[in-house]
Design a protein around this motif. Structure first.
Motif, PDB file in Angstrom:
ATOM      1  N   GLU A 165       0.857  -1.180   0.000  1.00 13.34           N
ATOM      2  CA  GLU A 165       0.000   0.000   0.000  1.00 13.34           C
ATOM      3  C   GLU A 165       0.888   1.223   0.000  1.00 13.34           C
ATOM      4  O   GLU A 165       1.898   1.268   0.704  1.00 13.34           O
ATOM      5  N   SER A 166       0.518   2.218  -0.803  1.00 11.50           N
ATOM      6  CA  SER A 166       1.357   3.406  -0.954  1.00 11.50           C
ATOM      7  C   SER A 166       0.520   4.673  -0.846  1.00 11.50           C
ATOM      8  O   SER A 166      -0.022   5.155  -1.843  1.00 11.50           O
ATOM      9  N   PRO A 167       0.374   5.240   0.348  1.00 11.90           N
ATOM     10  CA  PRO A 167      -0.268   6.550   0.474  1.00 11.90           C
ATOM     11  C   PRO A 167       0.732   7.656   0.160  1.00 11.90           C
ATOM     12  O   PRO A 167       1.858   7.641   0.657  1.00 11.90           O
ATOM     13  N   PHE A 168       0.305   8.612  -0.673  1.00  9.66           N
ATOM     14  CA  PHE A 168       1.188   9.684  -1.115  1.00  9.66           C
ATOM     15  C   PHE A 168       0.463  11.017  -1.114  1.00  9.66           C
ATOM     16  O   PHE A 168      -0.760  11.084  -1.230  1.00  9.66           O
ATOM     17  N   PHE A 169       1.273  12.081  -0.986  1.00  8.94           N
ATOM     18  CA  PHE A 169       0.759  13.439  -1.070  1.00  8.94           C
ATOM     19  C   PHE A 169       1.505  14.179  -2.176  1.00  8.94           C
ATOM     20  O   PHE A 169       2.737  14.049  -2.294  1.00  8.94           O
ATOM     21  N   LEU A 170       0.778  14.957  -2.944  1.00  8.43           N
ATOM     22  CA  LEU A 170       1.363  15.769  -4.014  1.00  8.43           C
ATOM     23  C   LEU A 170       1.000  17.226  -3.795  1.00  8.43           C
ATOM     24  O   LEU A 170      -0.170  17.560  -3.600  1.00  8.43           O
ATOM     25  N   TRP A 171       2.000  18.094  -3.820  1.00  3.66           N
ATOM     26  CA  TRP A 171       1.802  19.532  -3.656  1.00  3.66           C
ATOM     27  C   TRP A 171       2.186  20.234  -4.942  1.00  3.66           C
ATOM     28  O   TRP A 171       3.302  20.086  -5.444  1.00  3.66           O
ATOM     29  N   VAL A 172       1.251  21.003  -5.475  1.00  5.76           N
ATOM     30  CA  VAL A 172       1.494  21.824  -6.670  1.00  5.76           C
ATOM     31  C   VAL A 172       1.190  23.270  -6.297  1.00  5.76           C
ATOM     32  O   VAL A 172       0.030  23.682  -6.269  1.00  5.76           O
ATOM     33  N   PRO A 173       2.205  24.067  -5.971  1.00  5.04           N
ATOM     34  CA  PRO A 173       1.970  25.421  -5.470  1.00  5.04           C
ATOM     35  C   PRO A 173       1.611  26.445  -6.538  1.00  5.04           C
ATOM     36  O   PRO A 173       1.232  27.569  -6.211  1.00  5.04           O
ATOM     37  N   GLY A 174       1.755  26.091  -7.809  1.00  6.43           N
ATOM     38  CA  GLY A 174       1.484  27.047  -8.879  1.00  6.43           C
ATOM     39  C   GLY A 174       2.689  27.875  -9.260  1.00  6.43           C
ATOM     40  O   GLY A 174       2.552  28.929  -9.884  1.00  6.43           O
ATOM     41  N   TRP A 175       3.882  27.403  -8.915  1.00  2.00           N
ATOM     42  CA  TRP A 175       5.100  28.127  -9.246  1.00  2.00           C
ATOM     43  C   TRP A 175       5.595  27.741 -10.631  1.00  2.00           C
ATOM     44  O   TRP A 175       5.419  26.608 -11.091  1.00  2.00           O
ATOM     45  N   ASN A 176       6.266  28.703 -11.273  1.00  2.00           N
ATOM     46  CA  ASN A 176       6.949  28.469 -12.551  1.00  2.00           C
ATOM     47  C   ASN A 176       8.449  28.623 -12.361  1.00  2.00           C
ATOM     48  O   ASN A 176       8.909  29.526 -11.658  1.00  2.00           O
ATOM     49  N   PHE A 177       9.208  27.743 -12.993  1.00  2.00           N
ATOM     50  CA  PHE A 177      10.662  27.834 -12.957  1.00  2.00           C
ATOM     51  C   PHE A 177      11.191  27.373 -14.304  1.00  2.00           C
ATOM     52  O   PHE A 177      10.889  26.275 -14.761  1.00  2.00           O
ATOM     53  N   LEU A 178      11.934  28.253 -14.958  1.00  2.00           N
ATOM     54  CA  LEU A 178      12.461  27.961 -16.299  1.00  2.00           C
ATOM     55  C   LEU A 178      11.347  27.605 -17.271  1.00  2.00           C
ATOM     56  O   LEU A 178      11.509  26.769 -18.158  1.00  2.00           O
ATOM     57  N   GLY A 179      10.183  28.235 -17.079  1.00  2.00           N
ATOM     58  CA  GLY A 179       9.055  27.987 -17.963  1.00  2.00           C
ATOM     59  C   GLY A 179       8.295  26.719 -17.664  1.00  2.00           C
ATOM     60  O   GLY A 179       7.385  26.349 -18.418  1.00  2.00           O
ATOM     61  N   ALA A 180       8.638  26.021 -16.566  1.00  2.00           N
ATOM     62  CA  ALA A 180       7.999  24.754 -16.225  1.00  2.00           C
ATOM     63  C   ALA A 180       7.162  24.896 -14.967  1.00  2.00           C
ATOM     64  O   ALA A 180       7.424  25.748 -14.111  1.00  2.00           O
TER      65      ALA A 180
END
Length: 345
Positions: A109-124
């Motif tokens: 079993e693999s519980p995971f958390f993903l955070w996407v803050p909305g930042w851009n770096f080098l166009g990514a």
């Protein structure tokens, strides 16, 4: 990534939306008075990408890849979802024939958390992941004379850096760097007998195509391992997961496959000769998924066609099933001025 551009591709709009060329304006909208508005994103249209970023089941019970071959199948890991905090949990189980008449069964079993803050770096677009995989591995010998069983938490997984570029025309490219913190249980075949395992550093390169409802992706990673406390080292490895799928409303169906193996030959144990045949595994399977609104459920099944090497992640003819649930904890909004400031500095 542009929510307006990418979302229409994701759900198979009849006409592809032109790619966003100007990153500084791609989340900007204006009403008739010329005022800039917030752009709200629909996480459900991007939940399919979360499986690749959140599902990292691991079981270095034997040799081969530290991530289970096929773990990121069915997902466009080249793309990053809209800003927010996401949770996903994957459970899996598989069994196959091992060497010398043994049977290998593994699950977890693999519980995971993903955070996407909305930042851009080098166009990514930037994202970060943390997970706490638990593993269960059993090796049954003929007559049950030397059965081996391992169950418990494994090394926590941290990926502090994933960058995803929208290349336009439905193409996305992502790179990432993650590692398994060496605090968990040792590998089954290690002479350390349950002491702390080594570490693994994984570099990812993923490319995905998302247009007109199609989901095509090649998710690739290379792992560099370190010895455990007894000096045993699993081989450095590669892992490649493939997806060819399509959406039909809230449903998703497709074909998946994987290839995984060792990049070097290592001793069976400290002081013993090196293995003569590095591990190599190739498998295929299928997937189906459904979006219930607040939860996305994805089911997969794989069957291993090629198994080489005495020690591999799973046995010959391994058949494995997976189930993943994805839930958004917090869904963000995109503020154009702040994103422009981050991109500038």
């Amino acid at each position: 990534m542009s929510a307006a551009c990418a979302d229409s591709r994701w759900h198979g709009a009849t006409n592809s939306v032109p790619p966003c060329r100007d990153n500084s304006k791609r989340h900007q909208s204006n009403d008739q008075t010329g005022r800039k508005n917030k752009v709200y994103v629909d996480w459900k249209r991007w939940s399919w990408a979360l499986v690749a970023l959140l599902s990292v089941p691991s079981t270095p019970a034997l040799a081969g890849s530290w991530i289970i071959p096929g773990a990121t199948t069915g997902t466009p890991a080249g793309a990053v979802p809209p800003p927010g905090l996401y949770f996903a949990n994957t459970v899996y189980y598989g069994t196959g024939a091992g060497p010398a008449g043994t049977t290998i069964a593994s699950g977890g079993e693999s519980p995971f958390f993903l955070w996407v803050p909305g930042w851009n770096f080098l166009g990514a677009s930037y994202a970060a992941t943390i997970g706490f995989p638990c593993i269960e591995v059993g090796i049954q010998t003929p007559g049950h004379t030397a059965d081996t069983y391992l169950k418990g938490p494994f090394n926590p997984y941290i990926n502090p850096l994933t960058l995803s570029w929208n290349l336009g025309r439905g193409l996305f490219l992502a790179v990432g760097e993650g590692f398994y913190v060496p605090v968990g249980t040792a590998v089954v075949n290690s002479p350390s007998g349950g002491l702390r395992s080594g570490a693994s550093f994984e570099t990812e390169l993923n490319i995905s195509y998302l247009a007109n409802g199609w989901i095509l992706s090649a998710n690739n990673m290379v792992g560099i391992t370190t010895p455990d406390v007894a000096g045993y080292k699993t081989a450095n490895y590669f892992n490649s997961d493939w997806t060819f799928a399509h959406t039909f409303g809230n449903w998703k169906f497709g074909a998946i496959g994987y290839g995984s193996g060792d990049l070097e030959s290592v001793p069976l144990a400290p002081g013993l000769p090196h293995r003569t045949t590095p591990a190599l595994q190739v498998g295929v399977g299928g997937l189906m998924g459904y979006n219930f609104g607040s939860v996305e459920l994805i089911l997969r099944a794989t069957h291993q066609l090629i198994t080489k090497g005495t020690f591999a992640d799973s046995g010959k003819d391994d058949t494995r099933v997976w189930a993943t649930a994805i839930i958004p904890i917090w869904k963000g909004t995109l503020e154009t001025p702040s994103r422009q400031l981050i991109a500038k500095y």
